[in-house]
Design a protein around this motif. Structure first.
Motif, short mmCIF file in Angstrom:
data_model
loop_
_atom_site.label_atom_id
_atom_site.label_comp_id
_atom_site.label_asym_id
_atom_site.label_seq_id
_atom_site.Cartn_x
_atom_site.Cartn_y
_atom_site.Cartn_z
N VAL A 13 5.54 9.89 -6.87
CA VAL A 13 6.74 9.96 -7.70
C VAL A 13 6.35 10.12 -9.17
O VAL A 13 6.94 10.94 -9.89
N LEU A 14 5.36 9.37 -9.62
CA LEU A 14 4.93 9.47 -11.01
C LEU A 14 4.39 10.86 -11.32
O LEU A 14 4.73 11.45 -12.36
N MET A 15 3.56 11.40 -10.44
CA MET A 15 2.97 12.71 -10.70
C MET A 15 3.99 13.84 -10.59
O MET A 15 3.77 14.93 -11.11
N SER A 16 5.12 13.59 -9.93
CA SER A 16 6.16 14.63 -9.87
C SER A 16 6.82 14.84 -11.23
O SER A 16 7.47 15.85 -11.45
N THR A 43 0.83 -1.20 0.00
CA THR A 43 0.00 0.00 0.00
C THR A 43 0.86 1.25 0.00
O THR A 43 0.61 2.19 -0.76
N PHE A 44 1.88 1.27 0.84
CA PHE A 44 2.79 2.41 0.90
C PHE A 44 3.48 2.62 -0.45
O PHE A 44 3.57 3.75 -0.94
N ILE A 63 3.23 5.98 -2.68
CA ILE A 63 4.44 6.76 -2.97
C ILE A 63 4.75 6.71 -4.46
O ILE A 63 5.27 7.67 -5.03
N GLY A 64 4.39 5.60 -5.12
CA GLY A 64 4.58 5.50 -6.56
C GLY A 64 3.77 6.54 -7.31
O GLY A 64 4.24 7.12 -8.30
N GLY A 65 2.55 6.78 -6.85
CA GLY A 65 1.73 7.82 -7.47
C GLY A 65 2.32 9.20 -7.31
O GLY A 65 2.32 10.02 -8.23
#
Length: 107
Positions: free
Chosen positions: A34-37, A25-26, A30-32
């Motif tokens: 990082v991706l949106m950055s 879940t974490f 956090i992947g979202g």
């Protein structure tokens, strides 16, 4: 019972499963971030992101309402109408549940 199956059936197996789900879940969350950055936020992307919560809710609830027939669709319409006019989530929920309860009591 083998050593692995006895470990999985023990309280430590449950704790390990919960820890693994927490980690996954974490990592998803956090992947979202990082991706949106790496995504440039244009006005079009911003409009899409603002519409996303409503789209997710509709995609989740609409199939359930369609499977349960016209009483659920009428109740969903009542909930949407009350939420759109008052902007109070709990009032919309109460209107939808109340409408569905009344329809089912009359049928």
């Amino acid at each position: 019972m083998s050593d692995m199956s006895s470990f999985i059936a023990s309280p430590w197996g449950a704790a390990l499963a919960i820890a693994a789900m927490t980690l996954v879940t974490f990592l998803c969350r956090i992947g979202g971030v990082v991706l949106m950055s790496h995504v440039r936020i244009t006005p079009r992307v911003e409009r899409g992101l603002r519409a996303l919560p409503g789209s997710i809710i509709l995609a989740t609830i609409l199939p359930v309402a369609l499977d349960n027939g016209w009483p659920a669709i009428v109740a969903l319409g009542a909930a949407i109408a009350v939420m759109a006019t008052t902007r109070i989530d709990l009032l919309g929920l109460a209107a939808g549940l109340g409408t569905l309860s009344i329809i089912r009591a009359l049928l």
